[in-house]
Write an enzyme that holds these catalytic residues in place. Structure first.
Site, PDB file in Angstrom:
ATOM      1  N   ASN A  88       0.874  -1.176   0.000  1.00 30.41           N
ATOM      2  CA  ASN A  88       0.000   0.000   0.000  1.00 30.41           C
ATOM      3  C   ASN A  88       0.906   1.220   0.000  1.00 30.41           C
ATOM      4  O   ASN A  88       1.462   1.595   1.034  1.00 30.41           O
ATOM      5  CB  ASN A  88      -0.894  -0.026   1.254  1.00 30.41           C
ATOM      6  CG  ASN A  88      -1.767   1.223   1.347  1.00 30.41           C
ATOM      7  OD1 ASN A  88      -1.789   2.040   0.424  1.00 30.41           O
ATOM      8  ND2 ASN A  88      -2.488   1.362   2.452  1.00 30.41           N
ATOM      9  N   TRP A  89       1.041   1.796  -1.183  1.00 29.41           N
ATOM     10  CA  TRP A  89       1.964   2.940  -1.302  1.00 29.41           C
ATOM     11  C   TRP A  89       1.381   4.217  -0.701  1.00 29.41           C
ATOM     12  O   TRP A  89       2.085   5.210  -0.574  1.00 29.41           O
ATOM     13  CB  TRP A  89       2.331   3.166  -2.778  1.00 29.41           C
ATOM     14  CG  TRP A  89       3.278   2.149  -3.329  1.00 29.41           C
ATOM     15  CD1 TRP A  89       3.918   1.153  -2.637  1.00 29.41           C
ATOM     16  CD2 TRP A  89       3.723   2.026  -4.686  1.00 29.41           C
ATOM     17  NE1 TRP A  89       4.722   0.419  -3.485  1.00 29.41           N
ATOM     18  CE2 TRP A  89       4.622   0.935  -4.754  1.00 29.41           C
ATOM     19  CE3 TRP A  89       3.450   2.722  -5.859  1.00 29.41           C
ATOM     20  CZ2 TRP A  89       5.246   0.542  -5.936  1.00 29.41           C
ATOM     21  CZ3 TRP A  89       4.061   2.332  -7.041  1.00 29.41           C
ATOM     22  CH2 TRP A  89       4.951   1.255  -7.073  1.00 29.41           C
ATOM     23  N   LYS A  90       0.097   4.190  -0.385  1.00 32.30           N
ATOM     24  CA  LYS A  90      -0.577   5.392   0.147  1.00 32.30           C
ATOM     25  C   LYS A  90      -0.314   6.566  -0.803  1.00 32.30           C
ATOM     26  O   LYS A  90      -0.206   6.351  -1.999  1.00 32.30           O
ATOM     27  CB  LYS A  90      -0.143   5.651   1.594  1.00 32.30           C
ATOM     28  CG  LYS A  90      -0.336   4.387   2.457  1.00 32.30           C
ATOM     29  CD  LYS A  90      -0.177   4.622   3.929  1.00 32.30           C
ATOM     30  CE  LYS A  90      -0.372   3.302   4.674  1.00 32.30           C
ATOM     31  NZ  LYS A  90      -0.284   3.444   6.137  1.00 32.30           N
ATOM     32  N   GLU A 119      -6.951   4.817   7.719  1.00 32.20           N
ATOM     33  CA  GLU A 119      -6.748   6.238   7.393  1.00 32.20           C
ATOM     34  C   GLU A 119      -8.003   6.828   6.755  1.00 32.20           C
ATOM     35  O   GLU A 119      -8.329   7.996   6.938  1.00 32.20           O
ATOM     36  CB  GLU A 119      -5.520   6.388   6.482  1.00 32.20           C
ATOM     37  CG  GLU A 119      -4.233   6.237   7.288  1.00 32.20           C
ATOM     38  CD  GLU A 119      -3.066   5.635   6.530  1.00 32.20           C
ATOM     39  OE1 GLU A 119      -3.087   5.620   5.286  1.00 32.20           O
ATOM     40  OE2 GLU A 119      -2.135   5.151   7.207  1.00 32.20           O
ATOM     41  N   GLY A 167       2.228   2.822  10.817  1.00 32.72           N
ATOM     42  CA  GLY A 167       3.133   3.957  10.640  1.00 32.72           C
ATOM     43  C   GLY A 167       3.805   4.401  11.934  1.00 32.72           C
ATOM     44  O   GLY A 167       4.400   5.477  11.998  1.00 32.72           O
ATOM     45  N   GLY A 188       2.876  -0.878   4.339  1.00 29.21           N
ATOM     46  CA  GLY A 188       2.880   0.551   4.015  1.00 29.21           C
ATOM     47  C   GLY A 188       4.294   1.036   3.780  1.00 29.21           C
ATOM     48  O   GLY A 188       4.895   0.802   2.730  1.00 29.21           O
ATOM     49  N   GLY A 189       4.847   1.716   4.776  1.00 28.38           N
ATOM     50  CA  GLY A 189       6.150   2.370   4.642  1.00 28.38           C
ATOM     51  C   GLY A 189       7.236   1.506   4.022  1.00 28.38           C
ATOM     52  O   GLY A 189       7.961   1.957   3.123  1.00 28.38           O
ATOM     53  N   GLU A 210      -5.363  -4.713  10.717  1.00 27.25           N
ATOM     54  CA  GLU A 210      -4.407  -3.619  10.881  1.00 27.25           C
ATOM     55  C   GLU A 210      -4.739  -2.857  12.161  1.00 27.25           C
ATOM     56  O   GLU A 210      -5.573  -1.943  12.140  1.00 27.25           O
ATOM     57  CB  GLU A 210      -4.480  -2.656   9.682  1.00 27.25           C
ATOM     58  CG  GLU A 210      -4.127  -3.293   8.352  1.00 27.25           C
ATOM     59  CD  GLU A 210      -3.557  -2.281   7.364  1.00 27.25           C
ATOM     60  OE1 GLU A 210      -2.510  -2.573   6.797  1.00 27.25           O
ATOM     61  OE2 GLU A 210      -4.146  -1.196   7.180  1.00 27.25           O
ATOM     62  N   HIS A 228      -9.616   1.155   4.857  1.00 24.42           N
ATOM     63  CA  HIS A 228      -8.340   1.405   5.541  1.00 24.42           C
ATOM     64  C   HIS A 228      -8.578   2.383   6.696  1.00 24.42           C
ATOM     65  O   HIS A 228      -9.386   3.299   6.574  1.00 24.42           O
ATOM     66  CB  HIS A 228      -7.314   1.970   4.557  1.00 24.42           C
ATOM     67  CG  HIS A 228      -5.938   1.984   5.140  1.00 24.42           C
ATOM     68  ND1 HIS A 228      -5.518   2.966   6.011  1.00 24.42           N
ATOM     69  CD2 HIS A 228      -4.905   1.117   5.005  1.00 24.42           C
ATOM     70  CE1 HIS A 228      -4.267   2.693   6.371  1.00 24.42           C
ATOM     71  NE2 HIS A 228      -3.875   1.581   5.782  1.00 24.42           N
ATOM     72  N   SER A 244       3.313  -1.587  10.499  1.00 28.37           N
ATOM     73  CA  SER A 244       4.765  -1.579  10.747  1.00 28.37           C
ATOM     74  C   SER A 244       5.442  -2.915  10.474  1.00 28.37           C
ATOM     75  O   SER A 244       6.340  -3.327  11.220  1.00 28.37           O
ATOM     76  CB  SER A 244       5.063  -1.101  12.179  1.00 28.37           C
ATOM     77  OG  SER A 244       4.600   0.221  12.364  1.00 28.37           O
TER      78      SER A 244
HETATM   79  P1  13P Z   1       2.875   0.802   7.731  1.00 25.78           P
HETATM   80  O1  13P Z   1       3.445  -0.473   7.196  1.00 25.78           O
HETATM   81  O2  13P Z   1       3.561   2.026   7.220  1.00 25.78           O
HETATM   82  O3  13P Z   1       2.729   0.767   9.227  1.00 25.78           O
HETATM   83  O4  13P Z   1       1.374   0.915   7.155  1.00 25.78           O
HETATM   84  C1  13P Z   1       0.552  -0.182   7.248  1.00 25.78           C
HETATM   85  C2  13P Z   1      -0.658   0.071   6.455  1.00 25.78           C
HETATM   86  O5  13P Z   1      -1.433   0.956   6.755  1.00 25.78           O
HETATM   87  C3  13P Z   1      -0.884  -0.757   5.263  1.00 25.78           C
HETATM   88  O6  13P Z   1      -2.145  -0.554   4.746  1.00 25.78           O
END
Ligand code: 13P
Length: 246
Positions: free
Chosen positions: A5-7, A93, A169, A229-230, A163, A91, A208
């Site tokens: 997930n590149w956001k 977010e 994050g 994510g990150g 999640e 998600h 994470s």
């Molecule tokens: P991180 O891996 O940056 O914590 O993000 C997880 C995430 O929200 C994947 O959708």
């Protein structure tokens, strides 16, 4: 399965070499299924590049409507036009920053399924909810709203991502035992409706995930992969995670 997930990160200059490394390494031999979920505007280019690579494309969001006067929204059919197989739904977010309710998430899930996409349904608790001992009731509520709307059979073609919001994050990964406990709970909840769906559905962990902790998470019985994510923005880290999912 490992999904990136590149956001809202990257530009063409950064995603082109990132994608190339992922494609090259997948073709050199990664057994796990890989999905890339870039921002909408990059779907076209990435869809072309992923052609015949065995890597799947996903979107990060979709509209809860099929079509019509919804400025700025993107429908399931549009995502299918660009060969998306997956779409992330609910998600945290989007729930937190854009006010997506359980009902709205359930509607988006239904639209994804109706449109021929495989939803990656994200569920997870806030830190305060965990500390209050409410994790399971939150997860049950988020899941049940979707089951009530779409029926358990819709989950035969879905992925669930657990999640925990406090792990996203933050660098604070859930321990393998903490994650496994909730994954097992999710599977059991689905089994109330349908054993086969519960057995076969992929429940992935997100929050994470890093190159150093992926392997121990993936060894747990009910953890079938990750939503990253990150760490998915760095080719070496992401590929280490993909290798760990063998
Ligand atoms: P991180 O891996 O940056 O914590 O993000 C997880 C995430 O929200 C994947 O959708």
């Amino acid at each position: 399965m490992v999904a990136a997930n590149w956001k809202m990160n990257g530009t063409l200059v950064t995603i082109r070499p990132l994608l190339k490394k992922i494609i090259d390494e997948k073709q050199a031999g990664i057994r796990a299924e890989i999905a890339i979920c870039p921002p909408f505007v990059y779907l076209d280019e990435i869809s072309r590049q992923l052609d015949a690579t065995g890597i799947f494309l996903g979107a990060q969001n979709l509209s809860q409507h099929e079509s019509g006067a919804y400025t700025g929204e993107v429908s399931a059919k549009m995502l299918r036009d660009y060969n998306c197989r997956y779409v992330i739904v609910g998600h945290s977010e989007r729930r937190t920053l854009y006010g997506e309710t359980d009902e709205l998430v359930a509607n988006k899930f239904a639209c994804a399924v109706a449109g021929g996409l495989t939803p990656i349904l994200c569920i997870g608790e806030y830190l305060e909810e965990r500390e209050a001992g409410d994790t399971e009731s939150v997860i049950a509520r988020q899941l049940d709203t979707v089951i009530d709307k779409s029926g358990i059979s819709a989950f035969a073609n879905a992925v669930i991502a657990y999640e925990p919001v406090w792990a996203i994050g933050t660098g604070k990964t859930a321990t393998p035992e903490q994650a496994e406990e909730i994954h097992a709970f999710i599977r059991l909840r689905l089994a109330r409706h349908d054993d086969k769906v519960a057995d076969t559905i992929r429940i992935v962990y997100g929050g994470s995930i890093k190159a150093i902790n992926a392997e121990e998470l993936f060894t747990m019985a009910d953890i079938d992969g990750g939503l990253v994510g990150g760490a998915s923005l760095n080719a070496d880290d992401f590929l280490t995670i993909c290798h760990a999912a063998r």
